[in-house]
Design a protein around this motif. Structure first.
Motif, PDB file in Angstrom:
ATOM      1  N   LYS A   7       0.829  -1.204   0.000  1.00  0.00           N
ATOM      2  CA  LYS A   7       0.000   0.000   0.000  1.00  0.00           C
ATOM      3  C   LYS A   7       0.874   1.270   0.000  1.00  0.00           C
ATOM      4  CE  LYS A   7      -4.092   0.286   2.357  1.00  0.00           C
ATOM      5  NZ  LYS A   7      -5.052   0.736   3.382  1.00  0.00           N
ATOM      6  N   TRP A  17       3.261   9.176 -10.476  1.00  0.00           N
ATOM      7  CA  TRP A  17       2.506   9.102 -11.742  1.00  0.00           C
ATOM      8  C   TRP A  17       1.780  10.427 -12.013  1.00  0.00           C
ATOM      9  CZ3 TRP A  17      -2.058   5.125 -12.719  1.00  0.00           C
ATOM     10  CH2 TRP A  17      -2.390   5.129 -14.072  1.00  0.00           C
ATOM     11  N   PHE A  18       1.068  10.923 -10.983  1.00  0.00           N
ATOM     12  CA  PHE A  18       0.309  12.153 -11.188  1.00  0.00           C
ATOM     13  C   PHE A  18       1.213  13.381 -11.344  1.00  0.00           C
ATOM     14  CE2 PHE A  18      -4.207  11.632 -11.372  1.00  0.00           C
ATOM     15  CZ  PHE A  18      -4.346  10.291 -11.073  1.00  0.00           C
ATOM     16  N   THR A  68       2.549   1.937  -9.560  1.00  0.00           N
ATOM     17  CA  THR A  68       1.166   1.971  -9.029  1.00  0.00           C
ATOM     18  C   THR A  68       0.449   0.660  -9.327  1.00  0.00           C
ATOM     19  OG1 THR A  68       1.068   4.353  -9.419  1.00  0.00           O
ATOM     20  CG2 THR A  68      -1.033   3.244  -9.102  1.00  0.00           C
ATOM     21  N   VAL A  69       0.507   0.240 -10.596  1.00  0.00           N
ATOM     22  CA  VAL A  69      -0.227  -0.966 -11.007  1.00  0.00           C
ATOM     23  C   VAL A  69       0.413  -2.222 -10.389  1.00  0.00           C
ATOM     24  CG1 VAL A  69      -0.954  -2.360 -12.989  1.00  0.00           C
ATOM     25  CG2 VAL A  69      -1.083   0.129 -13.118  1.00  0.00           C
ATOM     26  N   ALA A  72      -0.524  -2.446  -6.861  1.00  0.00           N
ATOM     27  CA  ALA A  72      -1.956  -2.781  -6.742  1.00  0.00           C
ATOM     28  C   ALA A  72      -2.133  -4.294  -6.940  1.00  0.00           C
ATOM     29  CB  ALA A  72      -2.758  -2.004  -7.779  1.00  0.00           C
ATOM     30  N   VAL A  82     -10.643  -8.539  -1.690  1.00  0.00           N
ATOM     31  CA  VAL A  82     -10.939  -7.160  -2.088  1.00  0.00           C
ATOM     32  C   VAL A  82     -11.536  -7.088  -3.509  1.00  0.00           C
ATOM     33  CG1 VAL A  82      -8.680  -6.498  -3.035  1.00  0.00           C
ATOM     34  CG2 VAL A  82     -10.018  -4.826  -1.812  1.00  0.00           C
ATOM     35  N   TRP A  87     -16.661  -1.040  -5.093  1.00  0.00           N
ATOM     36  CA  TRP A  87     -15.895   0.201  -5.275  1.00  0.00           C
ATOM     37  C   TRP A  87     -14.651  -0.038  -6.118  1.00  0.00           C
ATOM     38  CZ3 TRP A  87     -10.789   0.657  -3.695  1.00  0.00           C
ATOM     39  CH2 TRP A  87     -10.310  -0.311  -2.820  1.00  0.00           C
ATOM     40  N   LEU A  88     -14.047  -1.264  -5.943  1.00  0.00           N
ATOM     41  CA  LEU A  88     -12.811  -1.560  -6.665  1.00  0.00           C
ATOM     42  C   LEU A  88     -13.091  -1.698  -8.170  1.00  0.00           C
ATOM     43  CD1 LEU A  88      -9.770  -1.988  -6.312  1.00  0.00           C
ATOM     44  CD2 LEU A  88     -10.194  -4.415  -6.274  1.00  0.00           C
ATOM     45  N   LYS A  91     -13.348   1.717  -9.470  1.00  0.00           N
ATOM     46  CA  LYS A  91     -11.994   2.290  -9.465  1.00  0.00           C
ATOM     47  C   LYS A  91     -11.176   1.738 -10.636  1.00  0.00           C
ATOM     48  CE  LYS A  91      -7.823   2.520  -6.693  1.00  0.00           C
ATOM     49  NZ  LYS A  91      -7.153   2.306  -5.416  1.00  0.00           N
ATOM     50  N   VAL A  95      -9.326   3.723 -13.558  1.00  0.00           N
ATOM     51  CA  VAL A  95      -7.884   3.592 -13.796  1.00  0.00           C
ATOM     52  C   VAL A  95      -7.619   3.230 -15.269  1.00  0.00           C
ATOM     53  CG1 VAL A  95      -5.766   2.369 -13.162  1.00  0.00           C
ATOM     54  CG2 VAL A  95      -7.358   3.050 -11.387  1.00  0.00           C
ATOM     55  N   LEU A  98      -7.742   6.291 -17.101  1.00  0.00           N
ATOM     56  CA  LEU A  98      -6.533   7.075 -16.805  1.00  0.00           C
ATOM     57  C   LEU A  98      -5.336   6.557 -17.622  1.00  0.00           C
ATOM     58  CD1 LEU A  98      -5.326   9.306 -14.973  1.00  0.00           C
ATOM     59  CD2 LEU A  98      -4.802   7.537 -13.310  1.00  0.00           C
ATOM     60  N   LEU A 135      -8.059  11.974 -10.330  1.00  0.00           N
ATOM     61  CA  LEU A 135      -7.453  11.913  -8.997  1.00  0.00           C
ATOM     62  C   LEU A 135      -8.529  12.003  -7.912  1.00  0.00           C
ATOM     63  CD1 LEU A 135      -4.764  11.887  -7.412  1.00  0.00           C
ATOM     64  CD2 LEU A 135      -4.775  14.350  -7.488  1.00  0.00           C
ATOM     65  N   VAL A 139      -9.394   8.708  -5.642  1.00  0.00           N
ATOM     66  CA  VAL A 139      -9.022   8.772  -4.211  1.00  0.00           C
ATOM     67  C   VAL A 139     -10.278   8.669  -3.338  1.00  0.00           C
ATOM     68  CG1 VAL A 139      -8.029  10.233  -2.404  1.00  0.00           C
ATOM     69  CG2 VAL A 139      -6.814   9.957  -4.561  1.00  0.00           C
TER      70      VAL A 139
END
Ligand code: HEM
Length: 197
Positions: A7, A17-18, A68-69, A72, A82, A87-88, A91, A95, A98, A135, A139
């Motif tokens: 995490k 990344w951002f 990031t990936v 994850a 999970v 929600w995932l 998300k 992504v 993105l 973002l 988030v």
């Protein structure tokens, strides 16, 4: 313990990344606006921006996405439960969009390098608001998960973010117009003094 490590590095990857995505399109703004400069400044600036964009994309932005990936995937493999969360799924859809944006930036970067991009600095400024939306939404999803509140407070926060983004755009537009006005006044003054001579 592995979950916390994944995490931590997932969040570090997100920041990198951002940072890369925001700065890359800011460079596109300067790159497009270099067209208004006289030669040889125009060629020098464009070459410099081309190099900065390429390095930023290859050394910061893309590695940020990969970390990031990859982290994850680590998170999901240590806690596969999970994957069942709604929600995932939302998300993941965000992504994917993105990642599409990331690759679209690469296409624009190549077009700019070849001198084939027709975008103006103002259009690139507007494009640079897209990662802000990703973002905020991603988030919020990651933090609130399935209990993302859709009450008045949330909508007020959304309105505030949109107002801030619009104000930045309007401020940039006003500064550009003021600069153009000043340049016109300077030009007229120069013409007047040369005709007086
Ligand atoms: C392949 C794409 C991604 C996947 C599969 C993914 C998956 C995950 C998972 C499984 C967690 C752990 C959730 C928990 O411990 O409860 C997490 C945390 C988090 N992710 Fe992602 N993520 C991805 C991309 C992103 C992106 C692009 C962002 C930011 C824009 C982001 C922001 C966050 C944040 C802020 C947390 C911490 C949430 C918390 O601890 O409450 N993730 N992610």
């Amino acid at each position: 313990m592995a979950y916390y490590w994944f995490k931590a590095f997932h969040l570090i990857g997100v920041v990198v990344w951002f940072a890369g995505l925001f700065y890359l399109v800011r460079l596109f703004v300067y790159h497009a606006e270099a067209n208004q400069e006289p030669e040889p400044a125009q060629s020098i600036l464009k070459k410099q921006y081309e190099l900065m964009e390429l390095r930023l994309y290859n050394i910061i932005t893309t590695p940020g996405m990969i970390v990031t990936v990859a982290m994850a995937i680590g998170l999901i493999s240590t806690e596969p439960e999970v994957l069942k969360s709604g929600w995932l799924h939302i998300k993941l859809a965000m992504v994917l969009l993105l990642i599409g944006y990331h690759h679209y930036c690469k296409r624009l970067m190549k077009q700019l390098a070849k001198g084939e991009c027709q975008w103006t600095g103002q259009q690139f400024r507007a494009l640079n608001e897209a990662p802000t939306i990703f973002l905020v939404v991603i988030v919020l999803l990651a933090v609130f998960k399935n209990s993302l509140p859709l009450d008045l407070t949330t909508w007020l926060i959304v309105a505030l973010v949109i107002t801030m983004a619009a104000s930045i755009q309007l401020y940039a537009k006003k500064r550009r117009q003021d600069k153009e006005k000043l340049a016109k006044i300077d030009n007229n003054a120069e013409l007047a003094s040369s005709s007086a001579k």
